[in-house]
Design a protein around this motif. Structure first.
Motif, short mmCIF file in Angstrom:
data_model
loop_
_atom_site.label_atom_id
_atom_site.label_comp_id
_atom_site.label_asym_id
_atom_site.label_seq_id
_atom_site.Cartn_x
_atom_site.Cartn_y
_atom_site.Cartn_z
N MET A 1 -53.94 55.74 -60.64
CA MET A 1 -53.22 55.70 -59.36
C MET A 1 -53.73 54.56 -58.51
SD MET A 1 -50.86 57.79 -59.18
CE MET A 1 -50.39 58.03 -57.48
N GLU A 2 -55.03 54.34 -58.53
CA GLU A 2 -55.61 53.27 -57.73
C GLU A 2 -55.04 51.93 -58.17
OE1 GLU A 2 -57.05 55.87 -59.05
OE2 GLU A 2 -58.96 56.40 -58.09
N VAL A 3 -55.02 51.71 -59.49
CA VAL A 3 -54.52 50.44 -60.02
C VAL A 3 -53.03 50.29 -59.70
CG1 VAL A 3 -54.02 49.15 -62.12
CG2 VAL A 3 -56.23 50.26 -61.84
N LEU A 4 -52.27 51.38 -59.92
CA LEU A 4 -50.81 51.30 -59.70
C LEU A 4 -50.50 51.01 -58.24
CD1 LEU A 4 -49.25 54.11 -61.90
CD2 LEU A 4 -49.09 51.63 -62.18
N THR A 5 -51.21 51.66 -57.30
CA THR A 5 -50.96 51.41 -55.89
C THR A 5 -51.20 49.94 -55.55
OG1 THR A 5 -51.75 53.63 -55.45
CG2 THR A 5 -51.53 52.18 -53.56
N GLY A 6 -52.34 49.42 -56.00
CA GLY A 6 -52.65 48.01 -55.74
C GLY A 6 -51.60 47.11 -56.35
N LEU A 7 -51.21 47.43 -57.59
CA LEU A 7 -50.25 46.61 -58.30
C LEU A 7 -48.89 46.61 -57.59
CD1 LEU A 7 -50.95 45.16 -60.88
CD2 LEU A 7 -49.65 46.87 -62.15
N ALA A 8 -48.47 47.82 -57.14
CA ALA A 8 -47.17 47.94 -56.46
C ALA A 8 -47.18 47.10 -55.19
CB ALA A 8 -46.89 49.40 -56.12
N LEU A 9 -48.26 47.18 -54.42
CA LEU A 9 -48.36 46.40 -53.18
C LEU A 9 -48.26 44.91 -53.49
CD1 LEU A 9 -48.74 47.15 -50.26
CD2 LEU A 9 -51.18 46.74 -50.51
N ALA A 10 -49.01 44.49 -54.52
CA ALA A 10 -49.01 43.07 -54.88
C ALA A 10 -47.61 42.63 -55.28
CB ALA A 10 -50.00 42.84 -56.02
N VAL A 11 -46.92 43.44 -56.07
CA VAL A 11 -45.58 43.07 -56.54
C VAL A 11 -44.61 42.97 -55.37
CG1 VAL A 11 -43.59 43.90 -57.84
CG2 VAL A 11 -45.86 43.94 -58.88
N GLY B 1 -53.18 43.76 -52.69
CA GLY B 1 -53.26 44.70 -53.81
C GLY B 1 -54.72 44.97 -54.17
N GLY B 2 -55.51 43.91 -54.23
CA GLY B 2 -56.93 44.05 -54.56
C GLY B 2 -57.64 44.91 -53.53
N LEU B 3 -57.33 44.64 -52.24
CA LEU B 3 -57.96 45.43 -51.17
C LEU B 3 -57.58 46.90 -51.28
CD1 LEU B 3 -57.73 43.16 -47.99
CD2 LEU B 3 -59.79 43.99 -49.16
N ALA B 4 -56.28 47.16 -51.53
CA ALA B 4 -55.82 48.55 -51.61
C ALA B 4 -56.53 49.25 -52.76
CB ALA B 4 -54.31 48.60 -51.81
N PHE B 5 -56.63 48.54 -53.92
CA PHE B 5 -57.32 49.13 -55.06
C PHE B 5 -58.78 49.40 -54.72
CE2 PHE B 5 -60.18 48.30 -58.63
CZ PHE B 5 -59.88 49.39 -59.41
N GLY B 6 -59.43 48.38 -54.12
CA GLY B 6 -60.84 48.51 -53.77
C GLY B 6 -61.06 49.69 -52.84
N PHE B 7 -60.14 49.85 -51.87
CA PHE B 7 -60.30 50.93 -50.91
C PHE B 7 -60.16 52.29 -51.59
CE2 PHE B 7 -58.23 54.01 -48.10
CZ PHE B 7 -59.27 54.19 -47.20
N LEU B 8 -59.08 52.44 -52.40
CA LEU B 8 -58.84 53.74 -53.04
C LEU B 8 -59.96 54.09 -54.01
CD1 LEU B 8 -55.01 53.72 -53.72
CD2 LEU B 8 -56.28 55.17 -52.15
N ALA B 9 -60.56 53.06 -54.62
CA ALA B 9 -61.60 53.33 -55.61
C ALA B 9 -62.96 53.57 -54.94
CB ALA B 9 -61.69 52.16 -56.58
N SER B 10 -63.04 53.26 -53.64
CA SER B 10 -64.33 53.40 -52.95
C SER B 10 -64.54 54.85 -52.53
CB SER B 10 -64.35 52.50 -51.73
OG SER B 10 -63.51 53.05 -50.75
N ASN B 11 -65.74 55.12 -52.02
CA ASN B 11 -66.03 56.48 -51.56
C ASN B 11 -65.14 56.88 -50.40
OD1 ASN B 11 -67.95 57.24 -53.38
ND2 ASN B 11 -69.60 56.18 -52.28
N ALA B 12 -64.91 55.92 -49.49
CA ALA B 12 -64.05 56.22 -48.34
C ALA B 12 -62.65 56.59 -48.82
CB ALA B 12 -63.98 55.01 -47.42
N LEU C 1 -60.62 60.05 -48.13
CA LEU C 1 -59.37 60.13 -47.37
C LEU C 1 -58.19 60.53 -48.25
CD1 LEU C 1 -59.80 57.03 -45.06
CD2 LEU C 1 -59.93 59.44 -44.43
N PHE C 2 -58.21 60.12 -49.50
CA PHE C 2 -57.10 60.48 -50.41
C PHE C 2 -57.67 61.18 -51.63
CE2 PHE C 2 -55.56 56.80 -48.05
CZ PHE C 2 -54.37 57.29 -47.59
N PRO C 3 -58.14 62.41 -51.46
CA PRO C 3 -58.82 63.09 -52.57
C PRO C 3 -57.92 63.27 -53.79
CG PRO C 3 -58.47 64.59 -50.72
CD PRO C 3 -58.09 63.23 -50.25
N ASN C 4 -56.62 63.40 -53.59
CA ASN C 4 -55.73 63.65 -54.73
C ASN C 4 -55.51 62.43 -55.59
OD1 ASN C 4 -55.49 66.24 -54.01
ND2 ASN C 4 -53.43 66.10 -53.16
#
Lengths: 543, 249
Positions: free
Chosen positions: A124-134, A158-169, A173-176
């Motif tokens: 999900m993290e990768v897909l979110t970042g990828l979708a934003l980038a696209v 996209g990289g930032l979104a991926f980094g954020f979702l993959a981080s502890n924060a 914030l998005f446990p699911n």
């Protein structure tokens, strides 16, 4: 299910007979099947409690049932149909469609089975970042100059979104999002047996509880397949074990069957009449697929159901029964009598007055602000440009907050009653009218402005004598238009306690006096139509 | 007396509209400015009342360099210059009288203009101008009810109401029926002869320029290529003035 398939099939054949592009339908169905295969829920997989229930996609189910991968092939066949010779492509698509229809159409006949969910970490993290980038990249793709900056910005975002979702924060914030996408894998027989044993062992405790509340005791089970919802032991559920229940179907089945129908119809028609194709089929097909793919989950999420409507129908009839005939007046009621019609008339007047005052106040503030928000009047210097940006910013912010939400806030601040409604309406109308007004100002004829500058008139006089005469009828038109909307809004405002006819309706609804409420509804229908008619007649006479 | 020296104008997109233009125009002159479209004649006229800001050079009107004026003093200068536009530039939703009266806005404080507190003299001037252009009785008609020719006459009346010392007319007949050219130019010539007001008219029809003007200034590619009495215009000069017209096509 079979209905969806037949509907898709017939729709495709009929459009094909009408000489519409079949290649476009085939591509649409192919793309749709691919997305449905990976992303749409097919049937439910239950755990110990109801929040454990997940609904895997066909791809998620493929490890337990590899034959389902054929649906993926059907999707690919549909898309490949665009490149292959059309007869061959059509035949291939039709074949894939039959395969899909058989597989998906019989899926509910499978017996329940135990499966274990394996999360795919990071997907999900990768897909979110990828979708934003696209998306960001696509925005700039049309322009040669913006292509590279947008590509860089897209990759960065996209990289930032991926980094954020993959981080502890991000995890907090998005446990699911973490490990959201899971594959169902089959479970070895030994493990199945041990879970069954565990269940049978727990029966003593369960039956003791059931006995206490007077329920029949449960029998020990011999096969895992008989394990019912909620019977999976808690520990097994925690470990990711789920009972796959193919007969509890999700909307993915319907979508796949509909698409299979379209694919079969489209493919067969294309094989039969290969000339049914047009330029732009790929883009058109993707667009069709996008519409269908966004509608299907939306219908599922909003719990749209004809069955529920049918079940509720008698209540609707009962409501009408109790509402008719309207109780126009009941002097015999208690000491003072009840006169709903009179009450409706005076509450309707209040609603109208809220709309009048709200629109008037909105217009009063919007007129001066709109000049500050007009691009053509504010390019003089940096300060003016800042004022422009500030005013436009305020308009956009304000327009985003609906009157009803403002009303809720104002009711809390100034108490129940029409005043809260007026404030909310005025504030929302400022932004709405201000934006419309300023756009009218931006569209004025520049000639008269130049002419008045040429006679040596001061800036304010240029506005007064060249812009104002041009925009005043437009302003009036927009104000009337806003009044129409505001009147309808002020009806609803009553529901949140801001007074007027809405409040009357809510009051009568909650006390079950439908025969009084119906009067208000009739009154609304009449007054709304009168106001719309009068306002559009007036507006047509302007300019 | 207008003394233009070394006037130049470069637009932000890099177009050089005027190059080193110097010319002197005595009071009471009637000048036709001719040239191809894009030759710079419109920019020249617009520089004279500062609807366009010159990039360089000076425009001295009665001793003041109006190219440097700003704010209030620019407004005071502009009220003495009537400008007539090709597209009339009237406020079509207002009456003839309101449009003509707006010519007086430069003579009053802002607040009086905002409240439309014109003086009796303003009304007299406006009505007289409307009579002079032959629209008596149309004072209260909305401008969008008038024909093109009538609208341009309203615009002329507006300029006259300014009591100008200079009238600039930028192709005043270009959006009108050719037969109306004589009416418009006739009005301007009469005004010039009766009041001694200097008039500059941009015309692209050479024949009209010859008929009405005392003097002709011709532009080509931002330069003045001819400046002299109408009588001195001959075929060779005309070829020079309209040189490059085939390229332009």
């Amino acid at each position: 299910m079979i209905v969806a398939f037949v509907f898709g099939l017939v729709a495709a054949i009929v459009t094909g007979l009408a000489n519409a592009s079949m290649r476009r339908l085939v591509i649409a169905a192919g793309v749709g099947l691919l997305v449905a295969y990976f992303a749409f829920p097919f049937y439910s997989a239950d755990g110990f409690v109801s929040r454990d229930t997940v609904s895997p996609s066909l791809f998620g189910l493929t490890p337990t049932d590899p034959v389902l991968a054929l649906v993926l092939l059907a999707g690919i066949a549909g898309i490949a149909g665009a490149r292959l010779p059309r007869r061959l492509g059509g035949a291939l698509a039709a074949g894939g469609a039959i395969m899909t229809a058989v597989l998906v159409g019989t899926s509910h006949l499978r017996s329940p089975a135990l499966g274990r969910l394996l999360p795919i970490p990071g997907l999900m993290e990768v897909l979110t970042g990828l979708a934003l980038a696209v998306v960001i990249t696509a925005l700039g793709w049309g322009s040669r100059r913006l292509r590279v900056p947008f590509l860089i910005a897209g990759l960065a975002a996209g990289g930032l979104a991926f980094g954020f979702l993959a981080s502890n924060a991000g995890h907090r914030l998005f446990p699911n999002a973490q490990g959201y996408y899971r594959l169902a894998t089959s479970v070895p027989a030994a493990k199945q047996q041990s879970i069954l044993d565990e269940y049978n062992a727990s029966l003593d405790t369960i039956n003791a509880q059931r006995n206490r509340i007077g329920l029949k005791p449960l029998e020990p089970l011999t096969s895992i397949k008989a394990l019912d919802t909620g019977r999976l032991p808690e520990a097994a559920s925690k470990d990711g074990y789920r009972m796959l229940r193919p007969f509890e179907q999700r909307y993915g089945v319907w979508v796949a069957m509909l698409l299979a129908g379209i694919l079969l119809g489209g493919g067969a028609m294309l094989a039969w009449r290969p000339h049914l194709h047009e330029t732009g089929d790929v883009a058109g097909g993707v667009l069709y697929a996008a519409v269908l793919l966004s509608l299907a989950p939306a219908f599922a999420a909003t719990e749209f159901s004809f069955a529920k409507l049918a079940a509720g129908w008698p209540f609707l009839m009962k409501f009408l029964d109790r509402a008719w005939p309207p109780l126009w007046a009941d002097p015999s009621y208690g000491t003072f009598g009840i006169y709903p019609l009179q009450e409706v008339a005076s509450q309707m007047l209040i609603t109208l007055e809220i709309a009048l005052v709200g629109t008037f106040l909105g217009a009063l503030f919007a007129v001066p602000l709109s000049f500050l928000a007009a691009r053509n009047l504010t390019q003089g210097n940096v300060a003016m440009r800042a004022v422009f940006a500030l005013t436009r910013g305020f308009f956009n912010l304000d327009r985003g907050v609906d009157t009803l939400i403002l009303a809720l806030i104002f009711v809390a601040a100034v108490g129940l009653g029409p005043f809260a409604g007026v404030l909310a309406m005025a504030i929302h109308s400022i932004a709405d009218l201000g934006k419309l007004y300023s756009e009218s100002i931006e569209n004025v004829d520049r000639g008269p402005i130049e002419a008045l500058e040429a006679v040596g008139a001061s800036g304010s006089n240029v506005v007064r004598w060249s812009i104002l005469p041009q925009v005043s009828p437009l302003f009036l038109g927009w104000t009337l238009y806003r009044f129409e909307i505001n009147f309808r809004v002020s009806i609803v405002l009553g529901l949140v306690g801001a007074g007027g006819i809405g409040f009357f309706i809510q009051d009568k609804m909650s006390s079950g006096r439908y025969d009084q409420m119906i009067i208000a509804i009739l009154a609304i229908i009449i007054v709304v139509n009168i106001i719309d008619f009068a306002s559009s007649w007036l507006r047509s006479r302007l300019v | 007396m207008i003394q233009v020296s070394n006037l130049s104008k470069v637009f932000p997109d890099g177009t050089q509209a005027l190059r080193d233009v110097s010319v002197s125009i005595p009071d009471g002159d009637f000048v036709a400015v001719i040239g191809l479209s894009g030759a710079g004649k419109s920019t020249f006229l617009r520089c004279l009342n500062r609807l366009v800001d010159p990039s360089g050079g000076a425009i001295e009107v009665d001793g003041t360099d109006v190219a440097r004026l700003r704010g209030r003093s620019l407004q005071r200068y502009r009220r003495t210059v009537g400008f007539i536009f090709q597209q009339f530039n009237l406020v079509t939703r207002l009456s003839v009288l309101d449009n003509v009266l707006s010519g007086r806005l430069g003579y009053h404080p802002t607040w009086r203009g905002m409240l439309a507190l014109y003086t009796d003299r303003d009304y007299e001037l406006a009505r007289a101008a409307i009579r002079e252009v032959g629209l008596a009785g149309k004072e209260d008609t909305r401008v969008d009810q008038l024909s093109g020719g009538q609208q341009q006459r309203v615009a002329i009346a507006r300029a006259m109401t300014q009591e100008p010392e200079l009238i600039l007319a930028d192709e005043p007949m270009a959006s009108l029926d050719p037969r109306l050219s004589d009416v418009i130019l006739g009005l301007l010539r009469d005004y010039n002869q009766k009041r001694g007001v200097t008039v500059l008219v941009n015309i692209h029809v050479l024949e009209l320029a010859k008929r009405y003007a005392k003097r002709v200034i011709a532009f080509n590619k931002g330069h003045i290529v001819f400046d002299g009495p109408v009588a001195e215009l001959d075929g060779d000069l005309e070829t020079t003035i309209y040189a490059g017209s085939l390229e332009a096509l």
